[in-house]
Design a protein around this motif. Sequence first.
Motif, PDB file in Angstrom:
ATOM      1  N   LYS B   3      10.124 -11.232   9.829  1.00 27.07           N
ATOM      2  CA  LYS B   3       9.222 -10.086   9.630  1.00 27.07           C
ATOM      3  C   LYS B   3       8.533 -10.200   8.278  1.00 27.07           C
ATOM      4  CE  LYS B   3      11.865  -6.837  12.412  1.00 27.07           C
ATOM      5  NZ  LYS B   3      12.649  -5.602  12.436  1.00 27.07           N
ATOM      6  N   GLN B   4       7.360  -9.603   8.226  1.00 30.23           N
ATOM      7  CA  GLN B   4       6.627  -9.582   6.954  1.00 30.23           C
ATOM      8  C   GLN B   4       7.259  -8.555   6.013  1.00 30.23           C
ATOM      9  OE1 GLN B   4       2.442  -8.833   7.446  1.00 30.23           O
ATOM     10  NE2 GLN B   4       2.046  -9.264   5.286  1.00 30.23           N
ATOM     11  N   GLN B   5       7.323  -8.891   4.733  1.00 29.97           N
ATOM     12  CA  GLN B   5       7.845  -7.944   3.747  1.00 29.97           C
ATOM     13  C   GLN B   5       6.680  -7.182   3.111  1.00 29.97           C
ATOM     14  OE1 GLN B   5      10.441 -10.439   1.208  1.00 29.97           O
ATOM     15  NE2 GLN B   5      12.110  -9.231   2.096  1.00 29.97           N
ATOM     16  N   TRP B  15       2.509  -8.911  -5.458  1.00 30.25           N
ATOM     17  CA  TRP B  15       3.055  -9.216  -4.144  1.00 30.25           C
ATOM     18  C   TRP B  15       1.952  -9.651  -3.201  1.00 30.25           C
ATOM     19  CZ3 TRP B  15       7.829 -10.181  -3.048  1.00 30.25           C
ATOM     20  CH2 TRP B  15       8.194 -10.331  -1.704  1.00 30.25           C
ATOM     21  N   LYS B 121      14.939  -4.826   0.466  1.00 30.57           N
ATOM     22  CA  LYS B 121      14.503  -4.041   1.629  1.00 30.57           C
ATOM     23  C   LYS B 121      15.219  -2.699   1.673  1.00 30.57           C
ATOM     24  CE  LYS B 121      16.414  -4.497   5.672  1.00 30.57           C
ATOM     25  NZ  LYS B 121      16.908  -4.935   6.987  1.00 30.57           N
ATOM     26  N   GLU B 124      13.181  -1.034   7.920  1.00 28.40           N
ATOM     27  CA  GLU B 124      12.256  -1.912   8.639  1.00 28.40           C
ATOM     28  C   GLU B 124      11.803  -1.266   9.932  1.00 28.40           C
ATOM     29  OE1 GLU B 124      14.264  -5.532  10.160  1.00 28.40           O
ATOM     30  OE2 GLU B 124      16.118  -4.539   9.597  1.00 28.40           O
ATOM     31  N   ASN B 128       7.595  -5.030  10.300  1.00 28.59           N
ATOM     32  CA  ASN B 128       7.715  -5.231   8.855  1.00 28.59           C
ATOM     33  C   ASN B 128       9.078  -4.828   8.298  1.00 28.59           C
ATOM     34  OD1 ASN B 128       4.930  -5.925   8.711  1.00 28.59           O
ATOM     35  ND2 ASN B 128       4.408  -3.750   8.664  1.00 28.59           N
ATOM     36  N   GLU B 129       9.394  -5.446   7.165  1.00 27.69           N
ATOM     37  CA  GLU B 129      10.478  -4.960   6.313  1.00 27.69           C
ATOM     38  C   GLU B 129       9.829  -4.261   5.125  1.00 27.69           C
ATOM     39  OE1 GLU B 129      13.846  -8.396   7.081  1.00 27.69           O
ATOM     40  OE2 GLU B 129      13.032  -8.115   5.058  1.00 27.69           O
ATOM     41  N   TYR B 130      10.306  -3.085   4.777  1.00 24.73           N
ATOM     42  CA  TYR B 130       9.695  -2.317   3.696  1.00 24.73           C
ATOM     43  C   TYR B 130      10.539  -2.465   2.428  1.00 24.73           C
ATOM     44  CZ  TYR B 130       6.624  -0.758   7.306  1.00 24.73           C
ATOM     45  OH  TYR B 130       5.702  -0.762   8.325  1.00 24.73           O
ATOM     46  N   ILE B 131       9.862  -2.913   1.370  1.00 26.42           N
ATOM     47  CA  ILE B 131      10.590  -3.320   0.161  1.00 26.42           C
ATOM     48  C   ILE B 131      10.199  -2.505  -1.069  1.00 26.42           C
ATOM     49  CG2 ILE B 131      10.925  -5.693   0.969  1.00 26.42           C
ATOM     50  CD1 ILE B 131       8.573  -6.491  -0.916  1.00 26.42           C
TER      51      ILE B 131
END
Lengths: 414, 140
Positions: B3-5, B15, B121, B124, B128-131
């Motif tokens: 997954k996209q971060q 980023w 993270k 998610e 996506n993964e939310y960071i």
Amino acid sequence: MKPMREVAIVGIGQHPWGQFPEKSMQDMGVECIVSALKDANMSWRDIQSAAFGAYMWIADRGGVPSLLMGTSIARMMGETGIPMVNCVNACASGQAILREAVLAVASGHVDTAIAIAADKSAGGFFRPQLRDASPTKFDRGGENDTDYIRFCMTGETNPAYWAMELRRRMYDVGTTDEVLAMAKHMTSEGAVHNPYARYRKVFTMEEIQASKYIADPLRLFEICATSDGAAAVIVTTMENAKKYSKKPLLVKAITIGTPTFGDPTIRLTFCSAFPRPGVPDLSESRNAIKAIYKMSGLQPADIDIIELPDNSSWHYLVYLECILGLKTGEADKMLMSGKVHPITGELPVCSGGGVAAQGEAVVAQGLSQVCQLVRQMRGECGEGQVKKTKLVNGLAQTYGYAGNNAACILHKAW
Amino acid sequence: MAKQQVPIIEGLFTWPSQKPQLLASKCKKCGSYFFPKVAYCGNPDCPKDKANMEVVPLSNTGKMYTFTIHTAQPAHPFRMEPFKPYGVAMVDVPEGMRVLGMTTTTEGLKIGQAVEMTVGKLYEDAENEYITWMWKPVEK
């Protein structure tokens, strides 16, 4: 400009702190106004100017009428056309609006004014009020909402901030778990006979130290709850005060404190600090205290009774030091000595149990402290009356997040 | 496929990056730093001129000033899924600023220890993964 006039408190009204789902904030405000008017032998038409605490959590409840509290309550009391102002200075709002009322009288603008705040802060951790379904699409307004950023990105709740300051204090001066528990235990002994307190029981050292960590090293019982609460205070000229009250309290000094640039504190709702040499931490609180001593011509040794903002056990210690001009760590010893016991102490602190026993009702908190000082200085607290009999000067200070502070000194005037 | 971060809130750190850095504002006149970015220098003696402010990436190393282990779960809009106790710290960075942030671990945190900035993270969804940015203790 004319010289300022002396101003005195002649009426107080307070609603108990707790949870009152059957009442609106405005209902509670009206009850307090009615009590304060009765206390001052006045009618609503005698009030010539009013300052209101404006509710901060309107995205959660209350809506715009609770932000525009003045005209909302005026609809209930009856509209009389007087100047009204609504103010939010976070938890320091109560004394900020009292200052507004005092200045309205001191300046000669009016002779009689009232400060009113009603709040329903109940609901766990305070949280950002921005409502953004898509936080990644941060709009231009949102960029300034560091409250939202700190909450979502760092998980920093209010107790998390207090706990971080506390851990550093433990590292620097060796504050112990026992001292933290004692701050709660000792103040709780003042709450037992305070009809306005939410928790009217003594918390034992054992149960406090057995309560779970919320944000290590702060435990559940070392952090104040959030409550519903309301209070009102009426002021008039010192010259007229005796007409309304046998025991008027002169407002010797009142101010609002804000920070100094370069303060090393990462204040709540912010994500960073840029410390500069010579600037102290909690500068907003120190600025307020310095100002009220200067205005009153008094010094710490002249203060007979204190209401400080014990939102947590950490607050108790740092605000005792701030108010009395002590070095970091000295409050621990003073607390453990019993000198500051709320009822029996030679310097009673948080005589009604403080914020710890009430739970915080944000904008009303400062007025609650003032009401408690007035009752004690008048000698009206019955079984909760402090043992000390010389109560000439009383000091109240309120903590507010984001660098908002307020403090005042009341003086016996009869 | 991984997954996209995605940062929970954009624009706070560089980023995507192998070595992410917090984005601060620096005043060209007085040298003060601010995080997150600001439009004007907060020094009362500096002119309020946006042209004086430049965006600079902060050093991604620092020293732990203090921390807490937060065991209670904050309300919405904070999201961490699944929820577990987390650390929050104040870190002194070489630019002279003190910066808030979560920690990558709740174990072995110490005042004075060296840390470096990384990302982690919090939750998610399908894509996506939310960071967010986090402070990671550095073994020494």
